[in-house]
Design an enzyme around this catalytic site. Structure first.
Site, PDB file in Angstrom:
ATOM      1  N   GLY A  54      18.180  21.538  -7.004  1.00 46.16           N
ATOM      2  CA  GLY A  54      18.308  20.117  -6.746  1.00 46.16           C
ATOM      3  C   GLY A  54      17.098  19.350  -7.226  1.00 46.16           C
ATOM      4  N   SER A  55      17.306  18.091  -7.576  1.00 44.89           N
ATOM      5  CA  SER A  55      16.189  17.228  -7.938  1.00 44.89           C
ATOM      6  C   SER A  55      15.522  16.717  -6.656  1.00 44.89           C
ATOM      7  CB  SER A  55      16.681  16.062  -8.795  1.00 44.89           C
ATOM      8  OG  SER A  55      17.197  16.535 -10.026  1.00 44.89           O
ATOM      9  N   ASP A 110      22.027  27.382  -4.434  1.00 47.77           N
ATOM     10  CA  ASP A 110      21.396  27.923  -5.638  1.00 47.77           C
ATOM     11  C   ASP A 110      21.828  29.368  -5.875  1.00 47.77           C
ATOM     12  OD1 ASP A 110      20.116  25.550  -6.053  1.00 47.77           O
ATOM     13  OD2 ASP A 110      18.160  26.203  -5.328  1.00 47.77           O
ATOM     14  N   HIS A 215      14.013  20.165   1.801  1.00 48.35           N
ATOM     15  CA  HIS A 215      15.235  19.363   1.688  1.00 48.35           C
ATOM     16  C   HIS A 215      15.447  18.485   2.912  1.00 48.35           C
ATOM     17  CE1 HIS A 215      15.997  22.934  -0.911  1.00 48.35           C
ATOM     18  NE2 HIS A 215      16.337  21.972  -1.748  1.00 48.35           N
ATOM     19  N   GLY A 381      -9.860  -5.187   3.893  1.00 50.22           N
ATOM     20  CA  GLY A 381      -9.986  -4.925   5.317  1.00 50.22           C
ATOM     21  C   GLY A 381     -11.226  -4.169   5.739  1.00 50.22           C
ATOM     22  N   THR A 469     -16.702 -17.472  -1.881  1.00 51.17           N
ATOM     23  CA  THR A 469     -17.477 -16.277  -1.561  1.00 51.17           C
ATOM     24  C   THR A 469     -18.506 -16.647  -0.501  1.00 51.17           C
ATOM     25  OG1 THR A 469     -19.252 -16.639  -3.155  1.00 51.17           O
ATOM     26  CG2 THR A 469     -17.256 -15.538  -3.973  1.00 51.17           C
ATOM     27  N   MET A 470     -19.335 -15.689  -0.125  1.00 49.17           N
ATOM     28  CA  MET A 470     -20.371 -15.972   0.869  1.00 49.17           C
ATOM     29  C   MET A 470     -21.383 -16.996   0.356  1.00 49.17           C
ATOM     30  SD  MET A 470     -22.336 -12.301   0.863  1.00 49.17           S
ATOM     31  CE  MET A 470     -22.714 -11.415  -0.649  1.00 49.17           C
TER      32      MET A 470
END
Length: 542
Positions: A54-55, A110, A215, A381, A469-470
């Protein structure tokens, strides 16, 4: 959950097409009904190695189609085995007189589809052998063991021996030896999310799963969320039950199951290195995503006992960039060059200056969360954490500072910020204070010295007043001090400048220049806000 896709039903086909931009790869022209990826140049005088399933496990399987690994990969839908016809097409397309080996993960679909295709190919006169990989030890020896990342080690050993011209029997024997020896265990914090049906995780924030498949199957054990060292130890303890007591060299495959960051993957290897079996590891494959379960937030650990044949095959080069192997050793270090001393001046006393430094340091620490929360709205942050780190450092070295000389104090503050504080803010403030310190040696006006420092900072940073900015809070405050106005006047000027940044939405420098106007509107710049608050705190202190 959001994904980079077009339509869910086209994800597998379009992903394969992206892979096929590699000029060494091609596909059968029955694509997409039959998805078989093969090498463009195939030497049919050698044993062909075919795998698939399976993919959703990329880069496995098609990402390992390369000289020295797979000859072809058969790709099913997500988590679904490919059809018998697809596997048979792969066998017929790439097999020569020496035949082919099918490497099959131990899942029912499989085994059935690859097994039946093998029988049909044999009926057509082809030499076909199979090896089933069940390296997952989570379910115990009495239960059908699933195929996990250990399958890749089978691909590599079988692929290399085939490349060397070994017979089908020799290749199969070596592949079975690897399949029988490899052991794996997986641990995850969340399951992979399907593109057409994303679901909430079955785990809450306090839980993790140990011993899960690829899976979306639940883990054998739901365990308590813990630090990385403890989680890795739990996984290793399971593996240890299957390791012999005698000393033996192993290869370690450290696999990212989908969405663990590279930063965390290296940290997890460090956690493994602290376990009592790390001394047995001679080589490391990874740490990277090799056998995934879509975007599962987890990892798997595979160990394989080495012998001369396996070691040689694993170390031989292959064309795919997805295979990464290196020697495994204990971390080392070399002697660092001696840097200039941060404290170039002798400690000296000035109780007023010391009170200011210590109170501002406490205030920076106190404001950490509030400033981080503000910074999250317009940045990454961490503004509060950057300032708090500086505060903690200055508290620690408070008794070592040259308080009697403002010039020496500013210069030392600049040196400490340069060495101890991360991010651009720390470096820029270091430039400011260092220049201000040297300026004070020539002029006693602190405001003018700080303005000189600010000009030097601008020349490096590129921002000006009005760029959000500051600087927008600093410049008016420093100008007030240069005119010998009071700290209160400077604080009011800083506050006015900081508040005005909430109305600035179009800038040409500073990090705000990377953001949209709508994301900036009404939110003051965190750096400017911090400067204004520091000046307001200074009013209370002095």
């Amino acid at each position: 959950m959001k994904f980079f896709i077009n339509k869910p039903e086209n994800v597998v086909n379009e992903s394969i097409e992206g892979l096929l931009t590699d000029p060494k790869l091609t596909k059968l022209d029955t694509f997409p009904e039959v998805r078989v990826v093969t090498r463009k140049e195939i030497d049919t005088s050698k044993v062909a190695i075919i795998s698939g399933g399976g993919s959703g496990h990329e880069p496995m399987h098609a990402g390992f189609v390369a000289k020295g690994m797979l000859t072809a990969a058969v790709c099913g839908d997500i988590f679904a085995s490919p059809s018998v016809d697809a596997v048979l097409a792969a066998i017929l397309a790439v097999s020569g007189e020496k035949g082919c080996l099918l490497v099959i993960k131990n899942y029912t679909g499989d085994r059935l589809n690859f097994g039946l295709a093998a029988e049909q190919a044999r009926a057509l006169g082809h030499k076909v052998e199979t090896v089933i990989v069940g390296d997952d030890i989570a379910l115990g020896e009495d239960t059908q063991q699933r195929g996990l990342a250990g399958t890749l080690l089978v691909h590599k050993v079988a692929g290399q021996l085939a490349e060397e011209g070994k017979s089908l029997d020799e290749v199969t024997k070596a592949a079975k030896k690897v399949a029988e020896s490899a052991i794996s265990i997986g641990l995850s914090l969340s399951e992979g999310q399907k593109f057409n049906n994303p679901e909430e995780s079955r785990l809450d924030k306090s839980e993790a799963e140990l011993g899960l498949g690829i899976h979306g199957e639940p883990g054998v054990d739901v365990i308590k969320m813990d630090e990385a060292d403890a989680l890795v130890k739990k996984a290793v303890d399971k593996l240890k039950e299957y390791l012999p007591d005698e000393k033996q060299d192993y290869v370690l495959l450290f696999n990212n199951l989908g969405s663990v960051t590279p930063l965390e993957m290296n940290l997890l290897v460090h956690s493994f290195d602290k376990t009592d079996i790390s001394g047995r590891v001679k080589y490391l494959v990874g740490p990277t995503a090799m056998t995934t379960s879509l975007n599962m937030n987890g990892f798997s650990i595979t160990l394989l006992k080495l012998d001369e044949e396996i070691e040689k095959a694993l170390l031989e080069k292959t064309d795919t960039p997805e295979w990464r192997i290196r020697a495994y050793g204990k971390p080392s270090s070399i002697k660092s060059p001696e840097l200039p001393k941060t404290m170039q001046f002798e400690p000296s006393e000035n109780k007023k200056h010391q009170k200011i430094v210590e109170n501002i340091a406490d205030y920076l620490i106190e404001m950490e969360k509030e400033m981080n929360d503000l910074d999250e709205k317009v940045g990454d942050g961490d503004a509060g954490s950057t300032f708090a780190a500086a505060g903690k450092k200055f508290k620690k070295i408070s008794d070592e500072l040259p308080y009697a000389s403002t010039a020496e104090l500013f210069t030392t503050i600049g040196r400490v910020l340069a060495r101890e504080t991360g991010g651009s803010s720390g470096v820029l403030l270091s430039i400011l204070f260092t220049k201000a310190g040297s300026s004070l040696e020539e002029d006693e006006n602190i405001g003018k010295a700080l303005l000189n420092g600010l000009e030097k900072m601008k020349s490096f940073g590129g921002a000006e007043k009005g760029d959000r900015t500051m600087i927008d809070a600093m410049q008016p405050a420093f100008e007030a001090l240069s005119e010998e106005k009071s700290i209160k006047d400077a604080a009011e000027a800083a506050r006015k400048g900081a508040d005005e940044t909430a109305n600035i939405t179009n800038t040409s420098a500073g990090r705000s220049s990377y953001l949209s106007e709508s994301s900036l509107e009404g939110i003051p710049d965190p750096g400017a806000e911090m400067v204004a608050r520091v000046f307001e705190k200074l009013v209370d202190i002095v």
